[in-house]
Design an enzyme around this catalytic site. Structure first.
Site, PDB file in Angstrom:
ATOM      1  N   ALA A  65       0.832  -1.122  -0.028  1.00 45.94           N
ATOM      2  CA  ALA A  65      -0.047  -0.032   0.098  1.00 45.94           C
ATOM      3  C   ALA A  65       0.966   1.184  -0.042  1.00 45.94           C
ATOM      4  CB  ALA A  65      -0.869  -0.079   1.307  1.00 45.94           C
ATOM      5  N   GLY A 109       0.504  -5.180   1.057  1.00 45.41           N
ATOM      6  CA  GLY A 109      -0.551  -5.156  -0.076  1.00 45.41           C
ATOM      7  C   GLY A 109      -0.378  -5.775  -1.309  1.00 45.41           C
ATOM      8  N   GLU A 112      -0.435  -9.378  -0.880  1.00 39.42           N
ATOM      9  CA  GLU A 112      -2.032  -9.752  -0.267  1.00 39.42           C
ATOM     10  C   GLU A 112      -2.838  -9.723  -1.852  1.00 39.42           C
ATOM     11  OE1 GLU A 112      -2.003  -6.553   2.515  1.00 39.42           O
ATOM     12  OE2 GLU A 112      -2.700  -8.022   3.860  1.00 39.42           O
ATOM     13  N   GLU A 132       4.677  -5.079   7.024  1.00 36.59           N
ATOM     14  CA  GLU A 132       4.158  -4.085   7.750  1.00 36.59           C
ATOM     15  C   GLU A 132       4.772  -3.814   9.055  1.00 36.59           C
ATOM     16  OE1 GLU A 132       2.639  -6.557   6.106  1.00 36.59           O
ATOM     17  OE2 GLU A 132       1.064  -6.069   4.662  1.00 36.59           O
TER      18      GLU A 132
HETATM   19  C1  HXC Z   1       4.840   4.538  -1.219  1.00 38.92           C
HETATM   20  C2  HXC Z   1       6.737   3.446  -2.131  1.00 38.92           C
HETATM   21  C3  HXC Z   1       6.499   2.253  -1.618  1.00 38.92           C
HETATM   22  C4  HXC Z   1       5.155   2.034  -0.549  1.00 38.92           C
HETATM   23  C5  HXC Z   1       8.471   2.040  -2.663  1.00 38.92           C
HETATM   24  N1  HXC Z   1       8.168   3.394  -2.622  1.00 38.92           N
HETATM   25  N2  HXC Z   1       7.543   1.281  -1.919  1.00 38.92           N
HETATM   26  N3  HXC Z   1       6.136   4.549  -2.128  1.00 38.92           N
HETATM   27  N4  HXC Z   1       4.631   3.237  -0.585  1.00 38.92           N
HETATM   28  N5  HXC Z   1       4.914   1.021  -0.272  1.00 38.92           N
HETATM   29  C6  HXC Z   1       8.901   4.166  -3.488  1.00 38.92           C
HETATM   30  C7  HXC Z   1       9.996   4.714  -2.658  1.00 38.92           C
HETATM   31  O1  HXC Z   1       9.730   5.876  -1.795  1.00 38.92           O
HETATM   32  C8  HXC Z   1      10.814   5.346  -3.931  1.00 38.92           C
HETATM   33  O2  HXC Z   1      10.293   6.710  -4.189  1.00 38.92           O
HETATM   34  C9  HXC Z   1      10.704   4.683  -4.896  1.00 38.92           C
HETATM   35  O3  HXC Z   1       9.354   3.695  -4.544  1.00 38.92           O
HETATM   36  C10 HXC Z   1      11.682   3.371  -5.195  1.00 38.92           C
HETATM   37  O4  HXC Z   1      11.796   2.996  -3.917  1.00 38.92           O
HETATM   38  P1  HXC Z   1      13.263   2.688  -3.200  1.00 38.92           P
HETATM   39  O5  HXC Z   1      13.137   2.390  -1.882  1.00 38.92           O
HETATM   40  O6  HXC Z   1      14.077   3.806  -3.756  1.00 38.92           O
HETATM   41  O7  HXC Z   1      13.672   1.131  -3.863  1.00 38.92           O
HETATM   42  P2  HXC Z   1      14.838   0.163  -3.448  1.00 38.92           P
HETATM   43  O8  HXC Z   1      15.778   0.671  -2.728  1.00 38.92           O
HETATM   44  O9  HXC Z   1      15.162  -0.719  -4.606  1.00 38.92           O
HETATM   45  O10 HXC Z   1      13.827  -0.678  -2.179  1.00 38.92           O
HETATM   46  C11 HXC Z   1      12.727  -1.510  -2.648  1.00 38.92           C
HETATM   47  C12 HXC Z   1      11.917  -1.790  -1.554  1.00 38.92           C
HETATM   48  C13 HXC Z   1      11.583  -0.712  -0.529  1.00 38.92           C
HETATM   49  C14 HXC Z   1      12.537  -2.777  -0.685  1.00 38.92           C
HETATM   50  C15 HXC Z   1      10.654  -2.466  -2.008  1.00 38.92           C
HETATM   51  O11 HXC Z   1      10.825   0.447  -1.411  1.00 38.92           O
HETATM   52  C16 HXC Z   1      10.532  -0.928   0.415  1.00 38.92           C
HETATM   53  O12 HXC Z   1      10.807  -1.451   1.454  1.00 38.92           O
HETATM   54  N6  HXC Z   1       9.342  -0.416   0.206  1.00 38.92           N
HETATM   55  C17 HXC Z   1       8.236  -0.468   1.299  1.00 38.92           C
HETATM   56  C18 HXC Z   1       7.788  -1.780   1.288  1.00 38.92           C
HETATM   57  C19 HXC Z   1       6.719  -1.920   2.359  1.00 38.92           C
HETATM   58  O13 HXC Z   1       6.908  -1.635   3.709  1.00 38.92           O
HETATM   59  N7  HXC Z   1       5.361  -2.503   2.127  1.00 38.92           N
HETATM   60  C20 HXC Z   1       4.305  -2.717   2.896  1.00 38.92           C
HETATM   61  C21 HXC Z   1       3.376  -1.246   3.038  1.00 38.92           C
HETATM   62  S1  HXC Z   1       2.201  -1.437   4.025  1.00 38.92           S
HETATM   63  P3  HXC Z   1      11.051   7.940  -3.787  1.00 38.92           P
HETATM   64  O14 HXC Z   1      10.098   9.191  -4.584  1.00 38.92           O
HETATM   65  O15 HXC Z   1      11.022   8.009  -2.437  1.00 38.92           O
HETATM   66  O16 HXC Z   1      12.332   7.954  -4.526  1.00 38.92           O
HETATM   67  C22 HXC Z   1       0.852  -2.182   3.166  1.00 38.92           C
HETATM   68  C23 HXC Z   1      -0.175  -2.374   4.065  1.00 38.92           C
HETATM   69  C24 HXC Z   1      -1.376  -3.130   3.321  1.00 38.92           C
HETATM   70  O17 HXC Z   1       1.141  -2.611   2.072  1.00 38.92           O
HETATM   71  C25 HXC Z   1      -2.603  -2.862   3.973  1.00 38.92           C
HETATM   72  C26 HXC Z   1      -3.577  -2.492   2.966  1.00 38.92           C
HETATM   73  C27 HXC Z   1      -4.791  -1.628   3.741  1.00 38.92           C
END
Ligand code: HXC
Length: 258
Positions: A65, A109, A112, A132
């Site tokens: 998400a 997400g 999921e 998460e």
């Molecule tokens: C918003 C995101 C994002 C996310 C990545 N980006 N994941 N933006 N939401 N979930 C953005 C980054 O901010 C960045 O933009 C660009 O995408 C590239 O990501 P990087 O982090 O620079 O890439 P990398 O170093 O290769 O790392 C990849 C990654 C990391 C390991 C996937 O991005 C990451 O850990 N992302 C978050 C993963 C996460 O926690 N997902 C769960 C979310 S909560 P900018 O503009 O900053 O350069 C969820 C809850 C679900 O999903 C429930 C639903 C109701």
């Protein structure tokens, strides 16, 4: 309909929906989920479509998400909007088969969403995770429930509590994905599986989905009865006569969905 965060292509009875927010690794925001919901509903209603493939980019199916969209929200907003409670679930209401073709990150997400599809084909680059916990929250669209059913309690707890990622090989070994293919061939393999499904009777495909999904919701004896009655009901269809006649006449069946 023109979409900004997804790309939809319909060819040879297969609708391919590609998540397309490359700058955010296909993070799921309200716009993307709204567009995805509309595209899935369209594909389900479109007579030309007999199977759907949902995919992302080489780097990410979806990295979860959209954290930037969520970060400032209050409990009251999340609750009143039932955040992602309705649109994210559209995929579970689609009656036609849906294949997830996953390369790169399928996190939170994203994982999921892939698990809401009927089965997952993974590229050898795929990485699944429910991280998460690193954000101080828990999964919100099915991770704790679906991942546990796929891979069992121990591995699911491990994934949710440590936030570690699972690679494609482990995902296949654990039953999360049905097959792993080389990244370059992912879309081709998923579309070829979809084309194979598209040749079958849509009535039978839909019945398969209902029966398999019922196994998550009911007891074994009720599920077996549900399946048997569905099986019996197929004998009211032309496709059953055609399928069995084609077998005996040693020819390919021509299903007509009736
Ligand atoms: C918003 C995101 C994002 C996310 C990545 N980006 N994941 N933006 N939401 N979930 C953005 C980054 O901010 C960045 O933009 C660009 O995408 C590239 O990501 P990087 O982090 O620079 O890439 P990398 O170093 O290769 O790392 C990849 C990654 C990391 C390991 C996937 O991005 C990451 O850990 N992302 C978050 C993963 C996460 O926690 N997902 C769960 C979310 S909560 P900018 O503009 O900053 O350069 C969820 C809850 C679900 O999903 C429930 C639903 C109701």
């Amino acid at each position: 309909m023109a979409y900004e965060t997804i790309v939809v292509d319909v060819e040879d009875h297969v609708a391919t929906i590609r998540l397309n927010r490359p700058d955010a690794l296909n993070a799921l925001n309200s716009q993307l989920l709204g567009e995805l919901s509309a595209a899935l509903t369209d594909a389900d209603r479109n007579d030309k479509v007999r199977c759907i493939v949902l995919t992302g980019s080489a780097k990410a199916f979806a990295a979860g998400a959209d954290i930037k969209e969520m970060s400032e929200k209050s409990f009251v907003e999340m609750f009143l909007q039932d955040f992602f409670g309705h649109e994210a679930m559209t995929i579970t209401r689609v009656r036609k088969p849906v294949i997830a073709a996953v390369a790169g990150y399928a996190l939170g997400g994203g994982c999921e969403l892939a698990m809401m599809c009927d089965f997952i084909i993974a590229a050898d680059t795929a990485k699944f995770g429910q991280p998460e916990i690193n954000l101080g929250v828990v999964a919100g669209i099915g991770g704790t429930q679906r991942l546990t059913r796929f891979v069992g309690k121990s591995k699911s707890m491990d994934m949710h509590l440590t936030g570690r990622f699972m690679d494609a090989e482990e995902a296949e070994r654990s039953g999360l994905v049905s097959r792993v293919v080389p990244a370059k061939k992912l879309l081709e393999e998923a579309q070829s599986a979809a084309a194979k499904i598209a040749e079958k009777s849509l009535l039978a495909s839909m019945a398969v989905k209902e029966a398999v999904n019922r196994s998550y919701e009911t007891t074994l004896s009720e599920g077996l009865l549900f399946e048997r009655r569905l099986f019996h009901s197929m004998f009211a269809t032309d496709d059953q006569s055609e399928g069995m006649a084609a077998f005996m006449e040693k020819r390919t069946a021509q299903f007509r969905d009736r």
